[in-house]
Design an enzyme around this catalytic site. Sequence first.
Site, PDB file in Angstrom:
ATOM      1  CD  GLU A 205     -30.784  15.993 -34.171  1.00  0.00           C
ATOM      2  OE1 GLU A 205     -29.572  15.756 -33.984  1.00  0.00           O
ATOM      3  OE2 GLU A 205     -31.441  16.790 -33.490  1.00  0.00           O
ATOM      4  CE  LYS A 337     -30.451  23.159 -30.326  1.00  0.00           C
ATOM      5  NZ  LYS A 337     -31.048  22.289 -29.288  1.00  0.00           N
TER       6      LYS A 337
END
EC number: 4.2.1.11
Length: 426
Positions: A205, A337
Amino acid sequence: MTEIVDIIAREILDSRGNPTVEVDVILEDGAFGRAAVPSGASTGAHEANEKRDGDKARYLGKGVQQAVDAVNGEIFDALSGVDAEDQRRVDNLMIELDGTPNKARLGANAILGVSLATAKAAAESAGLPLYKYVGGVNARVLPTPMMNIINGGAHADNPIDIQEFMILPTGAKDFREGLRMGAEIFHALKKALKDAGHNTNVGDEGGFAPNLASAEAALDFIVKAGEKAGYKAGDDFVLGLDVASTEFFKNGKYELEGEGKSLDPAAMVDYLAGLVAKFPILTIEDGMAEDDFDGWKLLTDTLGKKVQLVGDDLFVTNPKRLQMGLDKGLANSILVKVNQIGTLSETIDAVELAHRHGYTSVMSHRSGETEDSTIADLAVALNCGQIKTGSLARSDRTAKYNQLLRIQEMLDDQGVYAGRAALKGR
């Protein structure tokens, strides 16, 4: 004019070099929408099912050709001629066609790609940016970014047990300034780690993955990097954690192997409370394991008044799981999400349910991402007030931040930066 006339799916690569699904939807008036589906590394057991081929001779079993075939075959057959502006009908038709409680037959990755691409095509047909098409005139809050600048756990090959250490530029006057603050702290942290002899490679990330001995060491580095960049922790920025504790919850104990600790749920709550007492941590995600409801209740009762407690694996963006949490008094925020639930409509339902009950919401990426920036628009559309989309490195992460810069420009003086208010008085 907004009827669906073509749907084309293909296999593309995500940021980890694994296949994922990309979908194009074309409407009768020529409007076009494209969406690429993300994929998680630390996944909750209650998430919608991501369909992988399992053929070890191809992409090590991670191919998504079956999901692609489902889109190009039965999903297209079911949606051909359906009005793209009726998002809920589009989504419900796919849910019914799948026929399983977790979208396992067709795959949540197939269904989500079509759901998001349909919304984008309908937005283009209406001549509106996606955030305004989905959110209407009230979509004007630019989210406070949660920037993941040190990685551990499943996102890195280092001894740190906690998966993510984040900064939130709550003291910025607008999103653009907040992004600049984050970038400056990121670069100050890189120099500090390098000077201390640590590697500065970045993880999935975009955060650094140094070999630090403890969570406290990581937090200390971040606070000092902020000072070097000219910012004060607690005033200009605050800290956040994604503990991802399901990953190390075994036989009723939280096994912090990097720190050599084996903690029962009460001791785990004490451990997190100790970190909160030492550092300006205002948000903790998945502090307890996904099905450790007693632990979650204890954590919420202990820290819930002063810390945002975000349920990710706990809620998996599922309105039914969220309702269970509301009934039990677990957490006070939901991580959103889109691929955990698998359609735009159900995502909207989860966020609205959270907001109705005073819970905050955080729009989130996955560790396996693409250049698709849909979640930036959705964060604004759904008035989430917070977005979690990685560090200030890797184009799969910065794509979302850059889209938010564009949205700020489009909103001009109508736009409002959430700042610390997103944390609801914490």
